[in-house]
Design a protein around this motif. Structure first.
Motif, PDB file in Angstrom:
ATOM      1  N   THR A  79       0.827  -1.209   0.000  1.00  0.00           N
ATOM      2  CA  THR A  79       0.000   0.000   0.000  1.00  0.00           C
ATOM      3  C   THR A  79       0.861   1.259   0.000  1.00  0.00           C
ATOM      4  OG1 THR A  79      -1.706  -1.170   1.255  1.00  0.00           O
ATOM      5  CG2 THR A  79      -1.822   1.248   1.213  1.00  0.00           C
ATOM      6  N   PRO A  80       0.646   2.169  -0.942  1.00  0.00           N
ATOM      7  CA  PRO A  80       1.415   3.421  -0.929  1.00  0.00           C
ATOM      8  C   PRO A  80       0.832   4.414   0.065  1.00  0.00           C
ATOM      9  CG  PRO A  80      -0.076   3.432  -2.778  1.00  0.00           C
ATOM     10  CD  PRO A  80      -0.242   2.084  -2.112  1.00  0.00           C
ATOM     11  N   ILE A  81       1.641   5.388   0.436  1.00  0.00           N
ATOM     12  CA  ILE A  81       1.159   6.528   1.218  1.00  0.00           C
ATOM     13  C   ILE A  81       0.878   7.651   0.231  1.00  0.00           C
ATOM     14  CG2 ILE A  81       1.783   8.282   2.918  1.00  0.00           C
ATOM     15  CD1 ILE A  81       3.508   6.175   4.294  1.00  0.00           C
ATOM     16  N   ALA A  82      -0.326   8.194   0.277  1.00  0.00           N
ATOM     17  CA  ALA A  82      -0.721   9.237  -0.669  1.00  0.00           C
ATOM     18  C   ALA A  82      -1.047  10.526   0.067  1.00  0.00           C
ATOM     19  CB  ALA A  82      -1.923   8.783  -1.492  1.00  0.00           C
ATOM     20  N   VAL A  83      -0.608  11.639  -0.512  1.00  0.00           N
ATOM     21  CA  VAL A  83      -0.956  12.967  -0.001  1.00  0.00           C
ATOM     22  C   VAL A  83      -1.716  13.691  -1.103  1.00  0.00           C
ATOM     23  CG1 VAL A  83      -0.118  15.145   0.938  1.00  0.00           C
ATOM     24  CG2 VAL A  83       1.119  13.018   1.430  1.00  0.00           C
ATOM     25  N   THR A  84      -2.918  14.144  -0.765  1.00  0.00           N
ATOM     26  CA  THR A  84      -3.768  14.828  -1.734  1.00  0.00           C
ATOM     27  C   THR A  84      -3.975  16.274  -1.295  1.00  0.00           C
ATOM     28  OG1 THR A  84      -4.926  12.756  -2.219  1.00  0.00           O
ATOM     29  CG2 THR A  84      -5.998  14.812  -2.894  1.00  0.00           C
ATOM     30  N   PHE A  85      -3.699  17.220  -2.196  1.00  0.00           N
ATOM     31  CA  PHE A  85      -3.836  18.643  -1.898  1.00  0.00           C
ATOM     32  C   PHE A  85      -5.113  19.188  -2.527  1.00  0.00           C
ATOM     33  CE2 PHE A  85       0.734  17.699  -1.978  1.00  0.00           C
ATOM     34  CZ  PHE A  85       1.074  18.081  -0.690  1.00  0.00           C
ATOM     35  N   ASP A  86      -5.657  20.242  -1.912  1.00  0.00           N
ATOM     36  CA  ASP A  86      -6.893  20.828  -2.432  1.00  0.00           C
ATOM     37  C   ASP A  86      -6.642  21.894  -3.496  1.00  0.00           C
ATOM     38  OD1 ASP A  86      -5.808  22.740  -0.765  1.00  0.00           O
ATOM     39  OD2 ASP A  86      -7.725  23.359   0.098  1.00  0.00           O
ATOM     40  N   LYS A  87      -5.362  22.220  -3.746  1.00  0.00           N
ATOM     41  CA  LYS A  87      -4.997  23.145  -4.817  1.00  0.00           C
ATOM     42  C   LYS A  87      -3.906  22.478  -5.653  1.00  0.00           C
ATOM     43  CE  LYS A  87      -7.230  26.913  -3.176  1.00  0.00           C
ATOM     44  NZ  LYS A  87      -7.783  26.329  -1.936  1.00  0.00           N
ATOM     45  N   SER A  88      -3.845  22.816  -6.922  1.00  0.00           N
ATOM     46  CA  SER A  88      -2.788  22.263  -7.765  1.00  0.00           C
ATOM     47  C   SER A  88      -1.435  22.808  -7.323  1.00  0.00           C
ATOM     48  CB  SER A  88      -3.048  22.598  -9.232  1.00  0.00           C
ATOM     49  OG  SER A  88      -3.072  23.997  -9.428  1.00  0.00           O
ATOM     50  N   VAL A  89      -0.415  21.988  -7.460  1.00  0.00           N
ATOM     51  CA  VAL A  89       0.937  22.326  -7.005  1.00  0.00           C
ATOM     52  C   VAL A  89       1.838  22.495  -8.218  1.00  0.00           C
ATOM     53  CG1 VAL A  89       2.942  21.525  -5.702  1.00  0.00           C
ATOM     54  CG2 VAL A  89       0.624  21.076  -4.843  1.00  0.00           C
ATOM     55  N   SER A  90       2.442  23.684  -8.342  1.00  0.00           N
ATOM     56  CA  SER A  90       3.400  23.908  -9.424  1.00  0.00           C
ATOM     57  C   SER A  90       4.838  23.797  -8.929  1.00  0.00           C
ATOM     58  CB  SER A  90       3.172  25.279 -10.071  1.00  0.00           C
ATOM     59  OG  SER A  90       3.338  26.319  -9.124  1.00  0.00           O
ATOM     60  N   ASP A  91       5.076  24.180  -7.672  1.00  0.00           N
ATOM     61  CA  ASP A  91       6.421  24.048  -7.099  1.00  0.00           C
ATOM     62  C   ASP A  91       6.502  22.706  -6.374  1.00  0.00           C
ATOM     63  OD1 ASP A  91       8.940  24.331  -6.067  1.00  0.00           O
ATOM     64  OD2 ASP A  91       8.616  26.340  -5.250  1.00  0.00           O
ATOM     65  N   ARG A  92       6.573  21.648  -7.148  1.00  0.00           N
ATOM     66  CA  ARG A  92       6.547  20.304  -6.572  1.00  0.00           C
ATOM     67  C   ARG A  92       7.771  20.028  -5.704  1.00  0.00           C
ATOM     68  NH1 ARG A  92       4.287  16.377 -11.476  1.00  0.00           N
ATOM     69  NH2 ARG A  92       2.288  17.477 -11.788  1.00  0.00           N
ATOM     70  N   ALA A  93       8.918  20.550  -6.107  1.00  0.00           N
ATOM     71  CA  ALA A  93      10.140  20.292  -5.342  1.00  0.00           C
ATOM     72  C   ALA A  93      10.033  20.863  -3.932  1.00  0.00           C
ATOM     73  CB  ALA A  93      11.349  20.877  -6.064  1.00  0.00           C
ATOM     74  N   ALA A  94       9.518  22.099  -3.809  1.00  0.00           N
ATOM     75  CA  ALA A  94       9.397  22.728  -2.492  1.00  0.00           C
ATOM     76  C   ALA A  94       8.416  21.969  -1.614  1.00  0.00           C
ATOM     77  CB  ALA A  94       8.966  24.184  -2.644  1.00  0.00           C
TER      78      ALA A  94
END
Length: 223
Positions: free
Chosen positions: A148-163
């Motif tokens: 089973t993976p661990i998933a994180v879901t955000f309520d806004k799209s993320v453009s600065d994925r590295a940060a």
């Protein structure tokens, strides 16, 4: 030595005074004393532009030593202390400021003559346009399968994925090797390289305070 000699001129007997040695002359040579530089107080951050809420605050002095430092915010002064390395730098203990808030740095420094100089400076933190948040699955205290993976879901799209990804921390009861991968601009998952070992406990921390998902969109606290 002074020598007296008689002189005769037009029937008169005149005593003449002749100096056999010149009078000494006094010569003065002075070296100007360089002025003591005025003590200058330096503070970071500067007031030129809004700063991030995780911006460190420090104050130092040139040509002198700090005597007093205060950083005032809407809820009162921030705690701080002089650096332990003896460099004469005052460092604020707070690692998190408030969004859209003005702080005032007031510092007093004294130079080698004992002359004091006091300066003040204001800076303001960034004001986010919007905030974002995230949720983690599986839910806390849930038993899962070995794949089973661990998933994180955000309520806004993320453009600065590295940060954002740097702010995601997984702590396990035994060392585990794995990696994050983005499925969409809102969902990122962590998978172990092989499988989860039995009886392992994993804790997920989203240290997102002050992190931007995209320009102007911040997280207001950790999850």
């Amino acid at each position: 030595m002074v020598k007296w000699s008689p002189l005769v001129s037009a029937g008169f007997f005149v005593l003449g005074l002749t100096a056999c040695a010149t009078a000494p002359t006094l010569s003065l040579k002075t070296t100007p004393i360089p002025p003591v530089s005025r003590v200058v107080i330096l503070a970071e951050p500067a007031a030129t532009m809004p700063v991030e809420i995780t911006q460190p605050i420090f104050v130092t002095a040139e040509h002198g030593r700090l005597a007093e430092v205060a950083v005032l915010g809407p809820t009162g002064p921030l705690a701080g202390q002089m650096s332990a390395d003896g460099s004469g730098v005052w460092i604020a203990e707070s690692t998190e400021l408030a969004y859209g808030t003005t702080y005032r740095i007031s510092a007093k420094a004294v130079d080698s003559r004992g002359v004091a100089n006091t300066e003040t400076d204001d800076f303001t933190t960034v004001s986010p346009e919007k905030f974002f948040t995230g949720s983690v699955s599986p839910l806390p205290d849930t038993a899962v399968g070995i794949g089973t993976p661990i998933a994180v879901t955000f309520d806004k799209s993320v453009s600065d994925r590295a940060a954002v990804q740097r702010a995601l921390v997984i702590t396990t009861s035994v060392p585990i090797e794995g990696a994050w991968a983005w499925l969409t601009d809102k969902v990122v998952v962590f998978r172990p390289r092989y499988y989860w070992p039995g009886d392992i406990t994993a804790t997920v921390s989203l240290n997102l305070t002050g992190v931007q998902a995209k320009p102007g969109i911040y997280r207001s606290g950790d999850i």
